[in-house]
Design a protein around this motif. Sequence first.
Motif, PDB file in Angstrom:
ATOM      1  N   PRO A 145      44.094   4.279  10.764  1.00  0.00           N
ATOM      2  CA  PRO A 145      45.306   4.300   9.925  1.00  0.00           C
ATOM      3  C   PRO A 145      45.486   5.673   9.274  1.00  0.00           C
ATOM      4  O   PRO A 145      44.526   6.283   8.799  1.00  0.00           O
ATOM      5  CB  PRO A 145      45.036   3.220   8.875  1.00  0.00           C
ATOM      6  N   LEU A 146      46.729   6.142   9.242  1.00  0.00           N
ATOM      7  CA  LEU A 146      47.033   7.458   8.685  1.00  0.00           C
ATOM      8  C   LEU A 146      47.464   7.368   7.222  1.00  0.00           C
ATOM      9  O   LEU A 146      47.901   6.318   6.750  1.00  0.00           O
ATOM     10  CB  LEU A 146      48.152   8.114   9.487  1.00  0.00           C
ATOM     11  N   PHE A 147      47.340   8.473   6.533  1.00  0.00           N
ATOM     12  CA  PHE A 147      47.887   8.694   5.192  1.00  0.00           C
ATOM     13  C   PHE A 147      47.301   7.743   4.144  1.00  0.00           C
ATOM     14  O   PHE A 147      47.970   7.380   3.179  1.00  0.00           O
ATOM     15  CB  PHE A 147      49.418   8.563   5.200  1.00  0.00           C
ATOM     16  N   ARG A 148      46.037   7.353   4.322  1.00  0.00           N
ATOM     17  CA  ARG A 148      45.458   6.393   3.377  1.00  0.00           C
ATOM     18  C   ARG A 148      45.360   6.966   1.967  1.00  0.00           C
ATOM     19  O   ARG A 148      45.456   6.220   0.985  1.00  0.00           O
ATOM     20  CB  ARG A 148      44.084   5.939   3.884  1.00  0.00           C
ATOM     21  N   LYS A 149      45.152   8.283   1.829  1.00  0.00           N
ATOM     22  CA  LYS A 149      45.046   8.876   0.493  1.00  0.00           C
ATOM     23  C   LYS A 149      46.410   9.035  -0.177  1.00  0.00           C
ATOM     24  O   LYS A 149      46.497   9.071  -1.406  1.00  0.00           O
ATOM     25  CB  LYS A 149      44.360  10.244   0.581  1.00  0.00           C
ATOM     26  N   LEU A 150      47.458   9.113   0.639  1.00  0.00           N
ATOM     27  CA  LEU A 150      48.794   9.340   0.086  1.00  0.00           C
ATOM     28  C   LEU A 150      49.572   8.048  -0.157  1.00  0.00           C
ATOM     29  O   LEU A 150      50.460   8.011  -1.015  1.00  0.00           O
ATOM     30  CB  LEU A 150      49.597  10.243   1.022  1.00  0.00           C
ATOM     31  N   ARG A 151      49.266   7.008   0.578  1.00  0.00           N
ATOM     32  CA  ARG A 151      50.046   5.771   0.462  1.00  0.00           C
ATOM     33  C   ARG A 151      50.108   5.210  -0.960  1.00  0.00           C
ATOM     34  O   ARG A 151      51.163   4.741  -1.386  1.00  0.00           O
ATOM     35  CB  ARG A 151      49.483   4.704   1.412  1.00  0.00           C
TER      36      ARG A 151
ATOM     37  N   PHE B 251      57.698  14.704  -1.854  1.00  0.00           N
ATOM     38  CA  PHE B 251      56.796  15.094  -0.768  1.00  0.00           C
ATOM     39  C   PHE B 251      56.917  14.071   0.352  1.00  0.00           C
ATOM     40  O   PHE B 251      56.976  12.860   0.111  1.00  0.00           O
ATOM     41  CB  PHE B 251      55.351  15.147  -1.272  1.00  0.00           C
ATOM     42  N   LEU B 252      56.948  14.574   1.591  1.00  0.00           N
ATOM     43  CA  LEU B 252      57.066  13.708   2.763  1.00  0.00           C
ATOM     44  C   LEU B 252      56.057  14.161   3.816  1.00  0.00           C
ATOM     45  O   LEU B 252      55.942  15.357   4.094  1.00  0.00           O
ATOM     46  CB  LEU B 252      58.486  13.769   3.329  1.00  0.00           C
ATOM     47  N   VAL B 253      55.336  13.208   4.409  1.00  0.00           N
ATOM     48  CA  VAL B 253      54.450  13.503   5.527  1.00  0.00           C
ATOM     49  C   VAL B 253      54.828  12.595   6.689  1.00  0.00           C
ATOM     50  O   VAL B 253      55.044  11.396   6.527  1.00  0.00           O
ATOM     51  CB  VAL B 253      52.962  13.332   5.132  1.00  0.00           C
ATOM     52  N   TRP B 254      54.934  13.207   7.888  1.00  0.00           N
ATOM     53  CA  TRP B 254      55.428  12.488   9.072  1.00  0.00           C
ATOM     54  C   TRP B 254      54.460  12.674  10.227  1.00  0.00           C
ATOM     55  O   TRP B 254      53.992  13.793  10.495  1.00  0.00           O
ATOM     56  CB  TRP B 254      56.809  13.029   9.452  1.00  0.00           C
TER      57      TRP B 254
ATOM     58  N   GLN C  57      46.664  24.984   6.828  1.00  0.00           N
ATOM     59  CA  GLN C  57      46.308  24.471   5.513  1.00  0.00           C
ATOM     60  C   GLN C  57      46.164  25.599   4.491  1.00  0.00           C
ATOM     61  O   GLN C  57      46.663  25.514   3.369  1.00  0.00           O
ATOM     62  CB  GLN C  57      45.016  23.666   5.578  1.00  0.00           C
ATOM     63  N   TRP C  58      45.471  26.684   4.891  1.00  0.00           N
ATOM     64  CA  TRP C  58      45.258  27.788   3.970  1.00  0.00           C
ATOM     65  C   TRP C  58      46.581  28.503   3.660  1.00  0.00           C
ATOM     66  O   TRP C  58      46.829  28.904   2.519  1.00  0.00           O
ATOM     67  CB  TRP C  58      44.251  28.767   4.550  1.00  0.00           C
TER      68      TRP C  58
ATOM     69  N   ALA D 161      47.344  17.218   4.546  1.00  0.00           N
ATOM     70  CA  ALA D 161      48.588  16.751   3.935  1.00  0.00           C
ATOM     71  C   ALA D 161      48.343  16.307   2.496  1.00  0.00           C
ATOM     72  O   ALA D 161      49.152  16.570   1.593  1.00  0.00           O
ATOM     73  CB  ALA D 161      49.174  15.605   4.754  1.00  0.00           C
ATOM     74  N   TYR D 162      47.226  15.638   2.279  1.00  0.00           N
ATOM     75  CA  TYR D 162      46.878  15.200   0.931  1.00  0.00           C
ATOM     76  C   TYR D 162      46.685  16.394   0.004  1.00  0.00           C
ATOM     77  O   TYR D 162      47.176  16.405  -1.136  1.00  0.00           O
ATOM     78  CB  TYR D 162      45.615  14.347   0.985  1.00  0.00           C
ATOM     79  N   TYR D 163      46.008  17.433   0.499  1.00  0.00           N
ATOM     80  CA  TYR D 163      45.794  18.621  -0.325  1.00  0.00           C
ATOM     81  C   TYR D 163      47.093  19.396  -0.537  1.00  0.00           C
ATOM     82  O   TYR D 163      47.289  20.006  -1.599  1.00  0.00           O
ATOM     83  CB  TYR D 163      44.716  19.505   0.297  1.00  0.00           C
TER      84      TYR D 163
END
Length: 409
Positions: free
Chosen positions: A158-164, A372-375, A300-301, A354-356
Amino acid sequence: MPSAELKPEQFRGYPPEARKLVTNDLAALQRLPLSFLPSLLREVIDYDFKFPAERKAIEKELSNLSSLSVQQTKDWFQGFAQIRLSAQLEQFDWINSPAQFVEQLSSYLWTTHQLDAFRVAALAYAERLRAAVPQEVPPMPRLGITVVGQGVARAEEPLFRKLRPHGAYFSRIQPENGLKVLLDAVAARAKAHPVAYGHWYIDGGQEAVHDPGLTCISYHALEPARTALSSKIRVEIERPGMGPETLRTVLAQLHPADLGLDHVPDGSAAQSGDAVLDRFQVKLLTEGSGTQVFSTTFAQWAAREALRRAQPLTLLVRFAPRQRQKPMNEMLSGTDGHAELDPMGSLIDADNAAYYNWLNQRRLPGAEQSSFLVWFENHGEVVAIGPSMARGTESTTATDLQTLLSWMT
């Protein structure tokens, strides 16, 4: 040399705008302890090549220092004044080489057990500066976008568990032309609020077609610069006695011309002819660990530094597959022209990144109004975070990215 003996002619080696800035506030600098002043000059000496947000911060800090009375200056810097320096540091050319001085100071503080005292003094100063010079609210709510999973057919976990928990998870977003929709939205914001370096597009692979009004950097466009840097690193590490600290000093002294970033032979994005952006790209490659060889690390950097330094109103970051990990010397050798890619490992990297990205955006002024949006690229999974998005919710309603963006902003 004591800071009290500073004279305008000692800054003739500084770029013109930095030199003007220093000489205008020289009286304030003369009152600062040597344990602090080079850290400030390290920022000032690069003033001509900094983003507008950084320039404004430096100007405000110097203006505040100039406004302090002699007694107030003593109160603000009493912790720094108690730091003992060696004769070698006092005699160092800290005016023209402040960054090198700060490196040596860090080592000296560690060996003399003064690092904790210095940290306390630095935190106290930062707190006072924040109170005296409040941060400005952005002219429009910030929007951060992260695109992950390029080349991945299906996520294994599962994706985006930290952001959900912080926003709404959508599982049925129509992915058609998704990247174009997002880039068009970024371009529309740039047209509505044209700010220098205010709207960014960072790509960990080859950049897509985008509006020229966006500040764009990409891993692919910087390939010649990355190759040149890898060659320089190989030469340096083969020198007798070359260690990590010495190599870091060598890399810190590189300029855009050393990596071919100071001209525009073909109009490519990597050779922008933009002195500020060229310096930024050099620092990305020389200060970031792994940015030369891993596209996900680069993205990321780059996002972290763009948010920290330029404080953009809009930032779209797109991750691309990186090469599989190998021994560092092998990756820097430049002999493998067809590196094996790792799309699934890259998705894991990008999901964490994405979380960072979101956390780093949250550190900027106006965080409560930002979105903020992550896809998951070319798929239907999205997490949307913002004032209008219910936290910790899920939706199976079919919609598209353009509609979702309208709900967010």
